[in-house]
Design an enzyme around this catalytic site. Structure first.
Site, PDB file in Angstrom:
ATOM      1  N   ARG A  92      23.410   6.973  63.412  1.00 12.45           N
ATOM      2  CA  ARG A  92      22.891   7.397  64.716  1.00 12.45           C
ATOM      3  C   ARG A  92      23.996   7.254  65.760  1.00 12.45           C
ATOM      4  O   ARG A  92      24.948   6.503  65.570  1.00 12.45           O
ATOM      5  CB  ARG A  92      21.669   6.575  65.100  1.00 12.45           C
ATOM      6  CG  ARG A  92      21.839   5.073  64.920  1.00 12.45           C
ATOM      7  CD  ARG A  92      20.509   4.364  65.061  1.00 12.45           C
ATOM      8  NE  ARG A  92      20.035   4.437  66.430  1.00 12.45           N
ATOM      9  CZ  ARG A  92      20.362   3.572  67.382  1.00 12.45           C
ATOM     10  NH1 ARG A  92      21.196   2.572  67.134  1.00 12.45           N
ATOM     11  NH2 ARG A  92      19.882   3.692  68.599  1.00 12.45           N
ATOM     12  N   ASP A 138      28.095  -9.680  62.981  1.00 13.69           N
ATOM     13  CA  ASP A 138      28.336 -10.238  64.302  1.00 13.69           C
ATOM     14  C   ASP A 138      28.244 -11.769  64.197  1.00 13.69           C
ATOM     15  O   ASP A 138      27.685 -12.292  63.237  1.00 13.69           O
ATOM     16  CB  ASP A 138      27.306  -9.704  65.300  1.00 13.69           C
ATOM     17  CG  ASP A 138      27.764  -8.410  65.954  1.00 13.69           C
ATOM     18  OD1 ASP A 138      28.986  -8.263  66.189  1.00 13.69           O
ATOM     19  OD2 ASP A 138      26.907  -7.550  66.233  1.00 13.69           O
ATOM     20  N   ARG A 180      39.533  -1.823  57.143  1.00 17.64           N
ATOM     21  CA  ARG A 180      40.402  -1.404  58.240  1.00 17.64           C
ATOM     22  C   ARG A 180      40.927  -2.642  58.927  1.00 17.64           C
ATOM     23  O   ARG A 180      40.250  -3.673  58.975  1.00 17.64           O
ATOM     24  CB  ARG A 180      39.622  -0.565  59.252  1.00 17.64           C
ATOM     25  CG  ARG A 180      39.438   0.864  58.822  1.00 17.64           C
ATOM     26  CD  ARG A 180      38.908   1.734  59.964  1.00 17.64           C
ATOM     27  NE  ARG A 180      37.616   1.304  60.433  1.00 17.64           N
ATOM     28  CZ  ARG A 180      37.340   1.033  61.693  1.00 17.64           C
ATOM     29  NH1 ARG A 180      38.275   1.116  62.638  1.00 17.64           N
ATOM     30  NH2 ARG A 180      36.137   0.651  62.065  1.00 17.64           N
TER      31      ARG A 180
HETATM   32  P1  FDA Z   1      35.946 -15.439  59.625  1.00 26.19           P
HETATM   33  O1  FDA Z   1      36.742 -14.320  59.180  1.00 26.19           O
HETATM   34  O2  FDA Z   1      35.758 -15.735  61.038  1.00 26.19           O
HETATM   35  O3  FDA Z   1      36.347 -16.760  58.861  1.00 26.19           O
HETATM   36  C1  FDA Z   1      36.801 -16.761  57.516  1.00 26.19           C
HETATM   37  C2  FDA Z   1      37.886 -17.820  57.398  1.00 26.19           C
HETATM   38  O4  FDA Z   1      38.230 -17.975  56.013  1.00 26.19           O
HETATM   39  C3  FDA Z   1      39.169 -17.451  58.127  1.00 26.19           C
HETATM   40  O5  FDA Z   1      39.514 -18.466  59.046  1.00 26.19           O
HETATM   41  C4  FDA Z   1      40.205 -17.340  57.007  1.00 26.19           C
HETATM   42  O6  FDA Z   1      41.494 -17.782  57.387  1.00 26.19           O
HETATM   43  C5  FDA Z   1      39.610 -18.251  55.944  1.00 26.19           C
HETATM   44  N1  FDA Z   1      40.098 -17.944  54.593  1.00 26.19           N
HETATM   45  C6  FDA Z   1      40.142 -16.727  54.004  1.00 26.19           C
HETATM   46  N2  FDA Z   1      40.724 -16.847  52.775  1.00 26.19           N
HETATM   47  C7  FDA Z   1      41.051 -18.154  52.610  1.00 26.19           C
HETATM   48  C8  FDA Z   1      41.697 -18.895  51.576  1.00 26.19           C
HETATM   49  N3  FDA Z   1      42.157 -18.291  50.451  1.00 26.19           N
HETATM   50  N4  FDA Z   1      41.889 -20.210  51.729  1.00 26.19           N
HETATM   51  C9  FDA Z   1      41.468 -20.835  52.885  1.00 26.19           C
HETATM   52  N5  FDA Z   1      40.866 -20.179  53.896  1.00 26.19           N
HETATM   53  C10 FDA Z   1      40.657 -18.854  53.764  1.00 26.19           C
HETATM   54  N6  FDA Z   1      31.053 -10.584  66.641  1.00 26.19           N
HETATM   55  C11 FDA Z   1      30.253 -10.665  67.734  1.00 26.19           C
HETATM   56  O7  FDA Z   1      29.168 -11.242  67.662  1.00 26.19           O
HETATM   57  N7  FDA Z   1      30.677 -10.127  68.941  1.00 26.19           N
HETATM   58  C12 FDA Z   1      31.868  -9.505  69.075  1.00 26.19           C
HETATM   59  O8  FDA Z   1      32.207  -9.018  70.154  1.00 26.19           O
HETATM   60  C13 FDA Z   1      32.711  -9.410  67.927  1.00 26.19           C
HETATM   61  N8  FDA Z   1      33.918  -8.806  68.014  1.00 26.19           N
HETATM   62  C14 FDA Z   1      34.663  -8.624  66.895  1.00 26.19           C
HETATM   63  C15 FDA Z   1      35.849  -7.926  66.987  1.00 26.19           C
HETATM   64  C16 FDA Z   1      36.612  -7.704  65.850  1.00 26.19           C
HETATM   65  C17 FDA Z   1      37.893  -6.945  65.944  1.00 26.19           C
HETATM   66  C18 FDA Z   1      36.147  -8.172  64.587  1.00 26.19           C
HETATM   67  C19 FDA Z   1      36.905  -7.885  63.336  1.00 26.19           C
HETATM   68  C20 FDA Z   1      34.990  -8.911  64.507  1.00 26.19           C
HETATM   69  C21 FDA Z   1      34.222  -9.137  65.648  1.00 26.19           C
HETATM   70  N9  FDA Z   1      33.060  -9.866  65.603  1.00 26.19           N
HETATM   71  C22 FDA Z   1      32.268  -9.969  66.713  1.00 26.19           C
HETATM   72  C23 FDA Z   1      32.594 -10.478  64.325  1.00 26.19           C
HETATM   73  C24 FDA Z   1      33.045 -11.936  64.126  1.00 26.19           C
HETATM   74  O9  FDA Z   1      34.445 -11.983  64.062  1.00 26.19           O
HETATM   75  C25 FDA Z   1      32.402 -12.479  62.838  1.00 26.19           C
HETATM   76  O10 FDA Z   1      31.014 -12.577  63.023  1.00 26.19           O
HETATM   77  C26 FDA Z   1      32.896 -13.835  62.408  1.00 26.19           C
HETATM   78  O11 FDA Z   1      34.285 -13.815  62.262  1.00 26.19           O
HETATM   79  C27 FDA Z   1      32.268 -14.195  61.086  1.00 26.19           C
HETATM   80  O12 FDA Z   1      32.643 -15.475  60.711  1.00 26.19           O
HETATM   81  P2  FDA Z   1      33.018 -15.799  59.203  1.00 26.19           P
HETATM   82  O13 FDA Z   1      33.063 -17.280  59.097  1.00 26.19           O
HETATM   83  O14 FDA Z   1      32.125 -15.073  58.278  1.00 26.19           O
HETATM   84  O15 FDA Z   1      34.449 -15.134  58.960  1.00 26.19           O
END
Ligand code: FDA
Length: 378
Positions: A172, A361, A255
């Site tokens: 959408r 998010d 991406r």
């Molecule tokens: P996240 O990616 O934050 O954490 C994963 C961790 O695992 C990282 O620190 C990484 O280093 C670690 N890791 C990976 N492999 C590893 C390994 N082999 N050994 C040790 N550590 C390792 N959400 C929202 O609510 N509002 C917003 O405005 C935005 N804006 C936004 C912009 C952009 C560009 C993106 C890409 C994303 C957002 N988000 C967002 C989403 C938000 O970033 C997301 O909800 C959180 O990062 C999710 O948290 P996680 O813990 O799942 O992953």
């Protein structure tokens, strides 16, 4: 140690905080030099302006449980997110609303007239029969608005002509027939009063939580690696699921974004926090100006300087930060195969955006971590 958590993003930290509060001893490892995953922010050293290092993060939710939970660690400002876009040298409000439509057509349509117009223009294609993204978008909002606001922006996001992109990428395209240009529709929104990093650090601040940074789970030269820990201690893994299984079922595609930061000797660059660039002549998709996220910090932020970040989008290689799942048919098949493999891993749970290959998010990452804690771990 009762639980090992790989990744200190919102997913990992929520599990860590819940486990620690219930008396479990937890170790969190992260391969980065800082806590917090992609929500991490730091103050630009010469201006003190808080910069979101992995793209702008705006907190918003309609989930009362999540809202109550996050308020244990931070207060929120009353910031309300709004986005504008520049097209052919003119600025329009987003998401496409009555203001955008009337400005674009130089008209004073009522909501009903605008709705009739868009419906007529959209008649060019049936969105359900669309062969590609372009046809679907035109079938939803009509050619003029598509060509102005969607075509070139989408081409920059995907580095692909929208005629070559699958229609499924968009289901959408919201059009609002009012002048409301609030970006999010959620019950609560705001930014953490003293910044994301303070919030994230408070979640980890417990005697039962040990955080080890610059520690990669796949680096066998350090003690808490995959080989040494799987089957020995319960693990919550929030890194990329394909990496965990050594890419045996293929690489899932993502991406990534490149960020170009500048400190400018002017008080204000664009008068708002996010400006999209809809046209092909600007190579970036948007520019963030971080001081506008915190108007309440005006007395602390410099009046003669500002920090801007230009954002560029492209397909990720293995060496890049994965940001948005591409989600091709091949990716979806790979993900199903990885989910089967994950079920067979003894005492390892996969969570978060990388561990489940899903855009989440922040409130969704926190909400799904709370569910995992309550339903599978507690
Ligand atoms: P996240 O990616 O934050 O954490 C994963 C961790 O695992 C990282 O620190 C990484 O280093 C670690 N890791 C990976 N492999 C590893 C390994 N082999 N050994 C040790 N550590 C390792 N959400 C929202 O609510 N509002 C917003 O405005 C935005 N804006 C936004 C912009 C952009 C560009 C993106 C890409 C994303 C957002 N988000 C967002 C989403 C938000 O970033 C997301 O909800 C959180 O990062 C999710 O948290 P996680 O813990 O799942 O992953």
């Amino acid at each position: 140690m009762d639980l090992l958590i790989v990744g200190s993003g919102f997913f990992g930290l929520t599990i860590a905080e819940r486990a620690a509060a219930s008396g479990r001893k937890v170790t969190v490892i992260d391969r980065r030099h800082h806590i917090g995953g992609n929500a991490y922010t730091e103050n630009e050293p010469t201006t003190g302006i808080e910069v979101h290092k992995y793209g702008a993060h705006l907190f918003h939710t309609s989930n009362a449980t999540v809202w109550e939970y996050v308020n244990r660690f931070t207060q929120f400002t009353n910031y309300v997110h709004r986005v504008y876009t520049t097209h052919k040298g003119v600025v329009y409000p987003l998401p496409i609303n009555l203001g955008t439509i009337n400005q674009f057509f130089q008209a004073a349509y009522t909501p009903g007239e605008a709705r009739d117009l868009i419906q007529e223009l959209a008649g060019e294609f049936d969105p359900k029969q669309a062969n590609n993204l372009e046809e679907r978008a035109i079938g939803l909002i009509g050619r003029p608005l598509y060509e102005a606001f969607i075509r070139d922006y989408t081409a920059k996001q995907w580095q692909t002509d929208p005629k070559e992109l699958p229609a499924e990428i968009i289901s959408r395209l919201p059009v609002r027939y009012t002048y409301d240009n609030r970006y999010f529709n959620d019950t609560w929104e705001g930014l953490p009063v003293d910044g994301y990093t303070a919030w994230l650090e408070r979640m980890a601040d417990h005697a039962n939580i040990e955080v080890k940074l610059s520690t990669d789970f796949f680096d066998e030269s350090q003690p808490l690696n995959k080989k040494a820990t799987v089957g020995q201690v319960p693990i919550v893994y929030t890194g990329p699921v394909d990496r965990y299984f050594d890419y045996t079922e293929g690489e899932l595609s993502w991406r990534t974004l490149d960020f170009e930061q500048d400190v400018l000797d002017i008080p204000d660059f664009q008068g708002t926090s996010v400006m999209n660039y809809a046209d092909a002549d600007a190579p970036y998709t948007r520019i963030h100006e971080f001081k506008h996220f915190h108007p309440e910090r005006a007395d602390r932020y410099p009046t003669d300087k500002t920090v801007i970040v230009r954002e560029y989008s492209r397909f990720a290689t293995r060496a890049d930060e994965p940001y948005y799942p591409v989600n091709t048919a091949e990716d979806r098949a790979g993900l199903l195969a990885y989910r089967d493999l994950a079920k067979g891993e003894q005492d390892v749970l996969f969570g978060g955006r990388l561990g489940t290959y899903q855009y989440l998010d922040m409130h969704m990452a926190i909400g799904s971590a709370l569910s995992m804690w309550n339903n599978q771990l507690a």
